[in-house]
Design a protein around this motif. Structure first.
Motif, PDB file in Angstrom:
ATOM      1  N   THR A  57      -0.104 131.443 161.902  1.00 37.28           N
ATOM      2  CA  THR A  57      -1.380 130.898 162.379  1.00 37.28           C
ATOM      3  C   THR A  57      -2.303 131.956 162.964  1.00 37.28           C
ATOM      4  OG1 THR A  57      -0.281 130.359 164.473  1.00 37.28           O
ATOM      5  CG2 THR A  57      -0.418 128.608 162.815  1.00 37.28           C
ATOM      6  N   HIS A  58      -2.018 133.236 162.711  1.00 37.76           N
ATOM      7  CA  HIS A  58      -2.867 134.296 163.270  1.00 37.76           C
ATOM      8  C   HIS A  58      -3.035 135.405 162.228  1.00 37.76           C
ATOM      9  CE1 HIS A  58      -4.145 136.473 167.208  1.00 37.76           C
ATOM     10  NE2 HIS A  58      -4.826 136.936 166.174  1.00 37.76           N
ATOM     11  N   VAL A  59      -3.933 135.172 161.282  1.00 41.03           N
ATOM     12  CA  VAL A  59      -4.174 136.124 160.194  1.00 41.03           C
ATOM     13  C   VAL A  59      -5.670 136.386 160.079  1.00 41.03           C
ATOM     14  CG1 VAL A  59      -3.929 136.566 157.723  1.00 41.03           C
ATOM     15  CG2 VAL A  59      -2.129 135.323 158.952  1.00 41.03           C
ATOM     16  N   HIS A  60      -6.032 137.659 160.107  1.00 37.33           N
ATOM     17  CA  HIS A  60      -7.420 138.067 159.899  1.00 37.33           C
ATOM     18  C   HIS A  60      -7.599 138.451 158.433  1.00 37.33           C
ATOM     19  CE1 HIS A  60      -8.586 138.382 164.217  1.00 37.33           C
ATOM     20  NE2 HIS A  60      -7.295 138.629 164.381  1.00 37.33           N
ATOM     21  N   VAL A  61      -8.208 137.565 157.658  1.00 37.09           N
ATOM     22  CA  VAL A  61      -8.411 137.833 156.227  1.00 37.09           C
ATOM     23  C   VAL A  61      -9.679 138.658 156.002  1.00 37.09           C
ATOM     24  CG1 VAL A  61      -8.745 136.774 153.973  1.00 37.09           C
ATOM     25  CG2 VAL A  61      -7.109 135.776 155.579  1.00 37.09           C
ATOM     26  N   ASN A  62     -10.705 138.456 156.849  1.00 37.34           N
ATOM     27  CA  ASN A  62     -11.910 139.309 156.880  1.00 37.34           C
ATOM     28  C   ASN A  62     -12.902 139.046 155.749  1.00 37.34           C
ATOM     29  OD1 ASN A  62     -10.566 140.526 159.021  1.00 37.34           O
ATOM     30  ND2 ASN A  62      -9.846 142.241 157.803  1.00 37.34           N
ATOM     31  N   GLU A  63     -12.632 138.078 154.896  1.00 34.16           N
ATOM     32  CA  GLU A  63     -13.537 137.750 153.796  1.00 34.16           C
ATOM     33  C   GLU A  63     -14.240 136.439 154.104  1.00 34.16           C
ATOM     34  OE1 GLU A  63     -13.437 137.410 148.891  1.00 34.16           O
ATOM     35  OE2 GLU A  63     -11.572 137.315 150.017  1.00 34.16           O
ATOM     36  N   PRO A  64     -15.569 136.339 153.836  1.00 36.21           N
ATOM     37  CA  PRO A  64     -16.467 137.323 153.228  1.00 36.21           C
ATOM     38  C   PRO A  64     -16.985 138.338 154.253  1.00 36.21           C
ATOM     39  CG  PRO A  64     -17.685 135.341 153.745  1.00 36.21           C
ATOM     40  CD  PRO A  64     -16.246 135.062 154.111  1.00 36.21           C
ATOM     41  N   GLY A  65     -17.654 139.345 153.736  1.00 32.28           N
ATOM     42  CA  GLY A  65     -18.371 140.280 154.593  1.00 32.28           C
ATOM     43  C   GLY A  65     -17.652 141.585 154.848  1.00 32.28           C
ATOM     44  N   ARG A  66     -16.324 141.519 155.023  1.00 34.68           N
ATOM     45  CA  ARG A  66     -15.542 142.746 155.177  1.00 34.68           C
ATOM     46  C   ARG A  66     -14.343 142.713 154.232  1.00 34.68           C
ATOM     47  NH1 ARG A  66     -17.030 142.165 160.852  1.00 34.68           N
ATOM     48  NH2 ARG A  66     -18.337 143.948 161.468  1.00 34.68           N
ATOM     49  N   THR A  67     -14.615 142.313 152.998  1.00 35.62           N
ATOM     50  CA  THR A  67     -13.553 142.190 152.017  1.00 35.62           C
ATOM     51  C   THR A  67     -12.935 143.537 151.688  1.00 35.62           C
ATOM     52  OG1 THR A  67     -14.781 140.316 151.108  1.00 35.62           O
ATOM     53  CG2 THR A  67     -12.974 141.145 149.785  1.00 35.62           C
ATOM     54  N   GLU A  68     -13.657 144.630 151.972  1.00 38.66           N
ATOM     55  CA  GLU A  68     -13.043 145.945 151.763  1.00 38.66           C
ATOM     56  C   GLU A  68     -11.935 146.209 152.786  1.00 38.66           C
ATOM     57  OE1 GLU A  68     -16.539 146.724 154.584  1.00 38.66           O
ATOM     58  OE2 GLU A  68     -16.041 145.388 152.906  1.00 38.66           O
ATOM     59  N   TRP A  69     -11.891 145.407 153.855  1.00 41.65           N
ATOM     60  CA  TRP A  69     -10.798 145.515 154.835  1.00 41.65           C
ATOM     61  C   TRP A  69      -9.567 144.746 154.357  1.00 41.65           C
ATOM     62  CZ3 TRP A  69     -12.302 145.400 160.686  1.00 41.65           C
ATOM     63  CH2 TRP A  69     -13.389 146.270 160.911  1.00 41.65           C
ATOM     64  N   GLU A  70      -9.793 143.562 153.800  1.00 38.57           N
ATOM     65  CA  GLU A  70      -8.737 142.674 153.306  1.00 38.57           C
ATOM     66  C   GLU A  70      -9.424 141.643 152.435  1.00 38.57           C
ATOM     67  OE1 GLU A  70      -5.789 142.332 152.286  1.00 38.57           O
ATOM     68  OE2 GLU A  70      -4.627 142.352 154.145  1.00 38.57           O
ATOM     69  N   ASP A  89      -6.528 131.200 159.051  1.00 37.14           N
ATOM     70  CA  ASP A  89      -7.391 132.382 159.106  1.00 37.14           C
ATOM     71  C   ASP A  89      -8.226 132.404 160.380  1.00 37.14           C
ATOM     72  OD1 ASP A  89      -9.100 134.583 157.917  1.00 37.14           O
ATOM     73  OD2 ASP A  89     -10.593 132.992 158.085  1.00 37.14           O
ATOM     74  N   MET A  90      -8.317 133.575 160.986  1.00 36.97           N
ATOM     75  CA  MET A  90      -9.126 133.754 162.184  1.00 36.97           C
ATOM     76  C   MET A  90     -10.622 133.832 161.848  1.00 36.97           C
ATOM     77  SD  MET A  90      -7.678 133.677 165.091  1.00 36.97           S
ATOM     78  CE  MET A  90      -5.992 133.328 165.594  1.00 36.97           C
ATOM     79  N   PRO A  91     -11.492 133.412 162.782  1.00 34.88           N
ATOM     80  CA  PRO A  91     -12.922 133.328 162.481  1.00 34.88           C
ATOM     81  C   PRO A  91     -13.635 134.668 162.424  1.00 34.88           C
ATOM     82  CG  PRO A  91     -12.523 132.708 164.754  1.00 34.88           C
ATOM     83  CD  PRO A  91     -11.172 132.861 164.119  1.00 34.88           C
ATOM     84  N   LEU A  92     -13.020 135.748 162.831  1.00 34.44           N
ATOM     85  CA  LEU A  92     -13.511 137.101 162.687  1.00 34.44           C
ATOM     86  C   LEU A  92     -12.387 137.854 161.991  1.00 34.44           C
ATOM     87  CD1 LEU A  92     -13.175 139.019 166.079  1.00 34.44           C
ATOM     88  CD2 LEU A  92     -11.877 136.982 165.562  1.00 34.44           C
ATOM     89  N   ASN A  93     -12.692 138.905 161.309  1.00 36.87           N
ATOM     90  CA  ASN A  93     -13.830 139.788 161.273  1.00 36.87           C
ATOM     91  C   ASN A  93     -14.689 139.568 160.029  1.00 36.87           C
ATOM     92  OD1 ASN A  93     -12.993 141.400 163.662  1.00 36.87           O
ATOM     93  ND2 ASN A  93     -11.227 141.817 162.379  1.00 36.87           N
ATOM     94  N   SER A  94     -14.763 138.375 159.556  1.00 36.82           N
ATOM     95  CA  SER A  94     -15.636 138.082 158.427  1.00 36.82           C
ATOM     96  C   SER A  94     -17.090 138.118 158.877  1.00 36.82           C
ATOM     97  CB  SER A  94     -15.301 136.710 157.848  1.00 36.82           C
ATOM     98  OG  SER A  94     -15.409 135.707 158.842  1.00 36.82           O
ATOM     99  N   VAL A  95     -17.972 138.249 157.906  1.00 39.88           N
ATOM    100  CA  VAL A  95     -19.413 138.202 158.167  1.00 39.88           C
ATOM    101  C   VAL A  95     -20.024 137.213 157.170  1.00 39.88           C
ATOM    102  CG1 VAL A  95     -21.551 139.507 158.293  1.00 39.88           C
ATOM    103  CG2 VAL A  95     -19.403 140.618 158.918  1.00 39.88           C
ATOM    104  N   PRO A  96     -20.530 136.062 157.657  1.00 36.51           N
ATOM    105  CA  PRO A  96     -20.627 135.680 159.061  1.00 36.51           C
ATOM    106  C   PRO A  96     -19.278 135.216 159.612  1.00 36.51           C
ATOM    107  CG  PRO A  96     -21.359 133.860 157.698  1.00 36.51           C
ATOM    108  CD  PRO A  96     -21.080 135.004 156.769  1.00 36.51           C
ATOM    109  N   PRO A  97     -19.099 135.307 160.926  1.00 41.95           N
ATOM    110  CA  PRO A  97     -17.907 134.715 161.528  1.00 41.95           C
ATOM    111  C   PRO A  97     -17.973 133.196 161.437  1.00 41.95           C
ATOM    112  CG  PRO A  97     -19.411 135.437 163.229  1.00 41.95           C
ATOM    113  CD  PRO A  97     -20.002 135.895 161.927  1.00 41.95           C
ATOM    114  N   THR A  98     -16.837 132.553 161.544  1.00 42.01           N
ATOM    115  CA  THR A  98     -16.773 131.102 161.371  1.00 42.01           C
ATOM    116  C   THR A  98     -17.154 130.405 162.682  1.00 42.01           C
ATOM    117  OG1 THR A  98     -14.928 131.550 159.875  1.00 42.01           O
ATOM    118  CG2 THR A  98     -15.371 129.261 160.386  1.00 42.01           C
ATOM    119  N   VAL A  99     -18.449 130.444 163.000  1.00 40.91           N
ATOM    120  CA  VAL A  99     -18.936 129.860 164.252  1.00 40.91           C
ATOM    121  C   VAL A  99     -19.952 128.745 164.014  1.00 40.91           C
ATOM    122  CG1 VAL A  99     -18.457 131.936 165.606  1.00 40.91           C
ATOM    123  CG2 VAL A  99     -20.683 131.670 164.496  1.00 40.91           C
TER     124      VAL A  99
END
Length: 449
Positions: A57-70, A89-99
């Motif tokens: 329950t604690h995974v930073h997938v980072n997509e969309p926005g920082r897909t080059e990270w993961e 999936d965690m709400p960051l570090n994607s861009v936009p964050p899931t807010v």
């Protein structure tokens, strides 16, 4: 096969009532019967242990926005290889964050058709979007993550204690909190010495922030979850809150249970994470809290980045990104240490499957029981291997476990009764709180956790 789609027979099936020989019978993607080992013909796993798929329950997938990270394809492929059949999936570090609800839709669009395991989503609680929390919850996120300290990315600012109280009061949901006190954290020095970085994030910073979280939960009655606890100093406050009836749960991570600050070489920035890896005495206290249930579960906090951001060339802990990518290695890393401490496979399942599913509100996951999704893992608890970064499936093969000898190998995985492997086409589904279709708020029910 008596009308079953699948029967798996194991002499070491880890069931809710313990480890025993059993046949697990599956129809239409769900477990419909638990029979004796010799009662039903089927695929014989012999002495391989049969576990429920892990729930991370604690995974930073980072997509969309920082897909080059993961990205969803790479992160879920690595999860599957590690015996994880569900992630949130965690709400960051994607861009936009899931807010916001539109940001959640963008995240689901990015994930659709790319996931090798089932995937749910946390929402984010940030100062300028607290008004969005009820709508985001109705849209199916499983709860909300907040930081009390700088998150590391500007688009996901922290809440102060008053903001945390407002967030909890805004919606009846589970709140997950990165608990470090910014007033107790120093600027990480430009140094290749891990000890200098560790000094900048003392245990007291976690303890004080956890007390803020517990106070907010007492005042609002909301459920709170302490993320990635690394400092055993916070455990007495958590224990006292539990005795007072405060609805608090706690997770820790494989790296806090397996690694030792004293053994981290100078310049080895692949070990940097926030909060930090601490000493062996602290690690022992976390194991004791896990054993007695004060710490509920173990999840990865998989937080990858491009290798350049780890600053391995300079070895500068102050400048390096803080995060450890371990979604593929969490099961053997924890099992290697757990078995040395006398724990069994039932403990492993409780920490890494059942309790994460219960806390997040995933009633169909986390156990080999009638009615549950047939997410199953054939696990060899005796096999050993050496971690080779090139064999890892997350996007960038950077890991503090490189060269370590671990015990426990995944030999097969089934997702809702279908055999799946990392090379197969993605078959994962997108999950919403309470069930129903992604984006269809009208069919999202109350939390079941």
């Amino acid at each position: 096969m008596s009308g079953y789609d699948l029967v798996l027979r194991s002499r070491r099936a880890v069931l809710p009532d313990g480890e025993r020989p059993a046949s697990v019978c599956v129809r239409d993607g769900r477990i419909v019967e638990l029979a004796g080992y010799d009662e039903v013909p089927g695929t014989d796993l012999g002495e391989l242990a049969l576990l429920p798929g892990l729930v991370d329950t604690h995974v930073h997938v980072n997509e969309p926005g920082r897909t080059e990270w993961e990205g969803f394809a790479s992160a879920t492929r690595a999860a599957l290889a590690g015996g994880v059949t569900t992630i949130v999936d965690m709400p960051l570090n994607s861009v936009p964050p899931t807010v916001t609800v539109p940001a959640l839709h963008r995240k689901r669009e990015a994930a659709d058709g790319r996931c090798h395991v089932d995937v749910g989503f946390w929402g984010g609680a940030v100062p300028e979007h607290l008004v969005e929390l009820p709508a985001l919850h109705a849209a199916g996120v499983f709860g909300f993550k907040a930081f009390l300290v700088d998150s590391g990315v500007p688009e996901f600012p922290p809440l102060d204690p008053a903001g945390l109280h407002r967030a909890l009061a805004a919606v009846d949901a589970l709140f997950l909190v990165h608990a470090e006190d910014p007033d107790r954290i120093g600027t990480a020095p430009a140094s290749a010495r891990y000890a200098d970085f560790l000094t900048s994030r003392p245990p007291d910073a976690e303890r004080r922030a956890v007390e803020v979280v517990l106070d907010a939960a007492r005042r609002t009655g909301r459920r709170v979850h302490v993320l990635h606890l690394s400092a055993a100093d916070a455990l007495p406050a958590i224990a006292a809150a539990r005795r007072d009836g405060v609805p608090v749960t706690v997770e820790t991570c494989p790296h806090y249970l397996t690694l030792d600050a004293a053994e981290i070489p100078d310049g080895a920035t692949e070990f940097k994470c926030c909060p930090p890896i601490r000493d062996a005495a602290n690690r022992a206290a976390l194991w004791a809290a896990l054993a007695d249930g004060l710490v509920d579960c173990v999840v990865s906090d998989h937080s990858p980045c491009p290798p350049a951001l780890k600053r391995r060339d300079s070895g500068d802990f102050g400048a390096a990104w803080g995060g450890i990518a371990s979604v593929q290695l969490g099961l053997p890393a924890v099992w290697t240490q757990a078995r040395r401490r006398g724990h069994g496979l039932g403990d492993l399942v409780r920490w890494m499957s059942r309790r994460p599913a219960e806390i997040a509100g995933l009633p169909d996951k986390g156990g080999i029981r009638i009615g549950a999704d047939a997410d199953l893992v054939a696990f060899d608890p005796e096999a050993e291997f050496t971690v080779e970064p090139a064999r890892l499936l997350h996007r960038h093969p950077v890991t503090p476990y490189a060269g370590r000898r671990l015990t426990g190998v995944v030999r097969g995985t089934w997702l809702r009764g279908e055999p799946v492997g990392p090379a197969d086409p993605p078959r994962g589904r997108l999950l919403v709180r309470g069930g129903g279709r992604p984006g269809a708020a009208a069919v999202v029910g109350e939390e079941r956790a």
